[in-house]
Write a protein that holds these residues in place. Structure first.
Motif, PDB file in Angstrom:
ATOM      1  N   CYS A 198       0.829  -1.205   0.000  1.00  0.00           N
ATOM      2  CA  CYS A 198       0.000   0.000   0.000  1.00  0.00           C
ATOM      3  C   CYS A 198       0.862   1.253   0.000  1.00  0.00           C
ATOM      4  CB  CYS A 198      -0.933   0.001   1.208  1.00  0.00           C
ATOM      5  SG  CYS A 198      -2.313  -1.150   1.086  1.00  0.00           S
ATOM      6  N   VAL A 199       1.887   1.265   0.829  1.00  0.00           N
ATOM      7  CA  VAL A 199       2.778   2.427   0.889  1.00  0.00           C
ATOM      8  C   VAL A 199       3.494   2.603  -0.447  1.00  0.00           C
ATOM      9  CG1 VAL A 199       4.790   3.424   2.035  1.00  0.00           C
ATOM     10  CG2 VAL A 199       3.068   2.211   3.376  1.00  0.00           C
ATOM     11  N   TRP A 200       3.927   1.508  -1.046  1.00  0.00           N
ATOM     12  CA  TRP A 200       4.578   1.576  -2.363  1.00  0.00           C
ATOM     13  C   TRP A 200       3.635   2.147  -3.418  1.00  0.00           C
ATOM     14  CZ3 TRP A 200       3.421  -1.658  -6.744  1.00  0.00           C
ATOM     15  CH2 TRP A 200       4.284  -1.457  -7.836  1.00  0.00           C
ATOM     16  N   LEU A 201       2.405   1.670  -3.462  1.00  0.00           N
ATOM     17  CA  LEU A 201       1.438   2.162  -4.449  1.00  0.00           C
ATOM     18  C   LEU A 201       1.212   3.667  -4.303  1.00  0.00           C
ATOM     19  CD1 LEU A 201      -1.314  -0.618  -4.416  1.00  0.00           C
ATOM     20  CD2 LEU A 201       0.175  -0.029  -6.339  1.00  0.00           C
ATOM     21  N   TYR A 202       1.053   4.113  -3.070  1.00  0.00           N
ATOM     22  CA  TYR A 202       0.715   5.522  -2.846  1.00  0.00           C
ATOM     23  C   TYR A 202       1.862   6.457  -3.213  1.00  0.00           C
ATOM     24  CZ  TYR A 202      -0.765   9.825  -0.607  1.00  0.00           C
ATOM     25  OH  TYR A 202      -1.091  11.138  -0.360  1.00  0.00           O
ATOM     26  N   PHE A 203       3.089   6.104  -2.843  1.00  0.00           N
ATOM     27  CA  PHE A 203       4.211   7.001  -3.100  1.00  0.00           C
ATOM     28  C   PHE A 203       4.822   6.809  -4.487  1.00  0.00           C
ATOM     29  CE2 PHE A 203       4.238   7.195   1.585  1.00  0.00           C
ATOM     30  CZ  PHE A 203       4.253   8.574   1.750  1.00  0.00           C
ATOM     31  N   ARG A 204       4.576   5.676  -5.109  1.00  0.00           N
ATOM     32  CA  ARG A 204       5.155   5.430  -6.437  1.00  0.00           C
ATOM     33  C   ARG A 204       4.276   5.973  -7.557  1.00  0.00           C
ATOM     34  NH1 ARG A 204       6.417   5.658 -10.673  1.00  0.00           N
ATOM     35  NH2 ARG A 204       7.604   4.252 -12.037  1.00  0.00           N
ATOM     36  N   PHE A 205       2.958   5.922  -7.395  1.00  0.00           N
ATOM     37  CA  PHE A 205       2.042   6.314  -8.456  1.00  0.00           C
ATOM     38  C   PHE A 205       1.129   7.450  -7.978  1.00  0.00           C
ATOM     39  CE2 PHE A 205       2.966   1.770  -8.917  1.00  0.00           C
ATOM     40  CZ  PHE A 205       3.542   1.759 -10.180  1.00  0.00           C
ATOM     41  N   PRO A 206       0.631   8.271  -8.889  1.00  0.00           N
ATOM     42  CA  PRO A 206      -0.259   9.382  -8.494  1.00  0.00           C
ATOM     43  C   PRO A 206      -1.653   8.879  -8.129  1.00  0.00           C
ATOM     44  CG  PRO A 206      -0.011   9.347 -10.877  1.00  0.00           C
ATOM     45  CD  PRO A 206       0.933   8.302 -10.340  1.00  0.00           C
ATOM     46  N   LEU A 207      -1.746   8.200  -6.997  1.00  0.00           N
ATOM     47  CA  LEU A 207      -2.997   7.601  -6.537  1.00  0.00           C
ATOM     48  C   LEU A 207      -3.454   8.267  -5.246  1.00  0.00           C
ATOM     49  CD1 LEU A 207      -2.060   3.827  -7.012  1.00  0.00           C
ATOM     50  CD2 LEU A 207      -3.509   5.198  -8.528  1.00  0.00           C
ATOM     51  N   SER A 208      -4.756   8.291  -5.051  1.00  0.00           N
ATOM     52  CA  SER A 208      -5.303   8.736  -3.774  1.00  0.00           C
ATOM     53  C   SER A 208      -5.404   7.537  -2.833  1.00  0.00           C
ATOM     54  CB  SER A 208      -6.692   9.352  -3.979  1.00  0.00           C
ATOM     55  OG  SER A 208      -7.627   8.352  -4.372  1.00  0.00           O
ATOM     56  N   PHE A 209      -5.684   7.811  -1.568  1.00  0.00           N
ATOM     57  CA  PHE A 209      -5.856   6.707  -0.616  1.00  0.00           C
ATOM     58  C   PHE A 209      -7.042   5.837  -1.007  1.00  0.00           C
ATOM     59  CE2 PHE A 209      -3.910  10.016   2.265  1.00  0.00           C
ATOM     60  CZ  PHE A 209      -2.664   9.426   2.308  1.00  0.00           C
ATOM     61  N   ARG A 210      -8.101   6.457  -1.508  1.00  0.00           N
ATOM     62  CA  ARG A 210      -9.287   5.687  -1.929  1.00  0.00           C
ATOM     63  C   ARG A 210      -8.983   4.821  -3.151  1.00  0.00           C
ATOM     64  NH1 ARG A 210     -13.980   7.421   0.630  1.00  0.00           N
ATOM     65  NH2 ARG A 210     -13.758   9.381   1.798  1.00  0.00           N
ATOM     66  N   GLU A 211      -8.135   5.304  -4.041  1.00  0.00           N
ATOM     67  CA  GLU A 211      -7.767   4.500  -5.208  1.00  0.00           C
ATOM     68  C   GLU A 211      -6.891   3.316  -4.803  1.00  0.00           C
ATOM     69  OE1 GLU A 211      -7.880   7.895  -8.731  1.00  0.00           O
ATOM     70  OE2 GLU A 211      -6.115   7.724  -7.422  1.00  0.00           O
ATOM     71  N   VAL A 212      -6.019   3.511  -3.818  1.00  0.00           N
ATOM     72  CA  VAL A 212      -5.244   2.381  -3.301  1.00  0.00           C
ATOM     73  C   VAL A 212      -6.187   1.361  -2.669  1.00  0.00           C
ATOM     74  CG1 VAL A 212      -3.494   1.677  -1.625  1.00  0.00           C
ATOM     75  CG2 VAL A 212      -3.173   3.777  -2.950  1.00  0.00           C
ATOM     76  N   GLU A 213      -7.161   1.852  -1.913  1.00  0.00           N
ATOM     77  CA  GLU A 213      -8.163   0.961  -1.319  1.00  0.00           C
ATOM     78  C   GLU A 213      -8.861   0.143  -2.392  1.00  0.00           C
ATOM     79  OE1 GLU A 213     -12.501   1.321   0.985  1.00  0.00           O
ATOM     80  OE2 GLU A 213     -11.243   3.110   0.681  1.00  0.00           O
ATOM     81  N   GLU A 214      -9.203   0.777  -3.515  1.00  0.00           N
ATOM     82  CA  GLU A 214      -9.901   0.084  -4.599  1.00  0.00           C
ATOM     83  C   GLU A 214      -9.016  -0.970  -5.256  1.00  0.00           C
ATOM     84  OE1 GLU A 214     -11.960   1.187  -8.903  1.00  0.00           O
ATOM     85  OE2 GLU A 214     -11.744   2.749  -7.358  1.00  0.00           O
ATOM     86  N   LEU A 215      -7.755  -0.649  -5.463  1.00  0.00           N
ATOM     87  CA  LEU A 215      -6.829  -1.611  -6.065  1.00  0.00           C
ATOM     88  C   LEU A 215      -6.652  -2.837  -5.179  1.00  0.00           C
ATOM     89  CD1 LEU A 215      -4.052   0.775  -7.465  1.00  0.00           C
ATOM     90  CD2 LEU A 215      -5.658  -0.605  -8.793  1.00  0.00           C
ATOM     91  N   LEU A 216      -6.591  -2.620  -3.860  1.00  0.00           N
ATOM     92  CA  LEU A 216      -6.470  -3.755  -2.940  1.00  0.00           C
ATOM     93  C   LEU A 216      -7.751  -4.587  -2.927  1.00  0.00           C
ATOM     94  CD1 LEU A 216      -4.076  -4.568  -1.009  1.00  0.00           C
ATOM     95  CD2 LEU A 216      -3.867  -2.343  -2.126  1.00  0.00           C
ATOM     96  N   LEU A 217      -8.902  -3.915  -3.005  1.00  0.00           N
ATOM     97  CA  LEU A 217     -10.176  -4.630  -3.011  1.00  0.00           C
ATOM     98  C   LEU A 217     -10.288  -5.528  -4.231  1.00  0.00           C
ATOM     99  CD1 LEU A 217     -12.915  -5.047  -1.612  1.00  0.00           C
ATOM    100  CD2 LEU A 217     -13.792  -3.124  -2.956  1.00  0.00           C
TER     101      LEU A 217
END
Length: 252
Positions: free
Chosen positions: A34-53
């Protein structure tokens, strides 16, 4: 557990303990991912949540936010410790940013290889601000450059003569493209986040971002595909060491 890794071309043996995950019910792999996704790509916290879901992992965006706030800087520090010593030529630049509607300045220093040495968000770009950044930079890197390259802002020259008079100072806008180009990923994130809400929040995010994002951005245009893939495999291995994923037992 103490993890060790020898990285070819990156200096001597590096030893560091990963952060503690005591009290967290999610596996280390999920937190680090999750930390990698957020800091590596221009994603919001909600978009990271969606990718994990989509992967079958249910985690709230607020939990992702807390993980990034707690572990982001720790991971960034671990990556910085594994870098080679900075080169002796440093490029410094400051760029205008708007935080909660007010104009601020993001100061940044990179070495000749484009590695971010340090950043600092300040309200001014006068001599006092330049002096503060010089001192923070020297303390952070624990090194003194042979030459610093800046644009023609007079604050640099005044602070340079006071803080590091023995270091050569070159003031030329055309020579400072390396520092100016390093602002581009920050601008991308600034647009995706629709600006920063506070100076403290901007400093916290950008400090972690400048340590994590460049680690996964080698100069791809300078290497063939096979070399690029090998480099990325090495960098992911370093990431696993920093986060503690590499120390987990593997399935039989």
């Amino acid at each position: 557990m103490i993890l060790e890794l020898v990285v070819p071309g990156r200096g001597s043996l590096v030893s560091s303990a990963p952060p503690s995950y005591k009290g967290h019910r999610y596996p280390v792999e999920i937190i680090a991912h999750c930390v990698w996704l957020y800091f590596r790509f221009p994603l919001s916290f909600r978009e990271v949540e969606e990718l994990l879901l989509e992967r079958g992992v249910t985690v709230s965006h607020e939990t992702v936010r807390r993980w990034c706030a707690k572990f982001g800087q720790t991971y960034a520090n671990g990556l910085r410790r594994r870098r080679p010593r900075p080169g002796d030529k440093w490029h410094l630049d400051e760029v205008f940013v708007r935080i909660n509607g007010e104009p601020k300045y993001l100061w940044r220093a990179v070495d000749a290889d484009g590695n971010v040495l340090d950043i600092l968000v300040q309200g001014r770009r006068d001599k006092a601000a330049a002096r503060r950044f010089f001192r923070k930079l020297l303390k952070k890197t624990r090194a003194v450059p042979r030459v610093v390259i800046t644009d023609k802002l007079r604050s640099y020259g005044a602070a340079h003569r006071e803080v590091m008079p023995s270091v050569e100072h070159r003031s030329h806008k055309g020579l400072n493209n390396r520092a100016e180009n390093s602002h581009q990923p920050t601008r991308q994130r600034e647009r995706a986040m629709k600006g920063f809400r506070s100076v403290g929040g901007a400093q916290q995010f950008l400090s972690a971002f400048s340590g994590i994002s460049p680690h996964f951005r080698p100069y791809r245009h300078r290497m063939p595909a096979t070399e690029y893939r090998a480099e990325m495999i090495t960098r992911f291995a370093i990431w696993d060491q920093v986060t503690g994923v590499a120390g987990l037992p593997t399935a039989a």
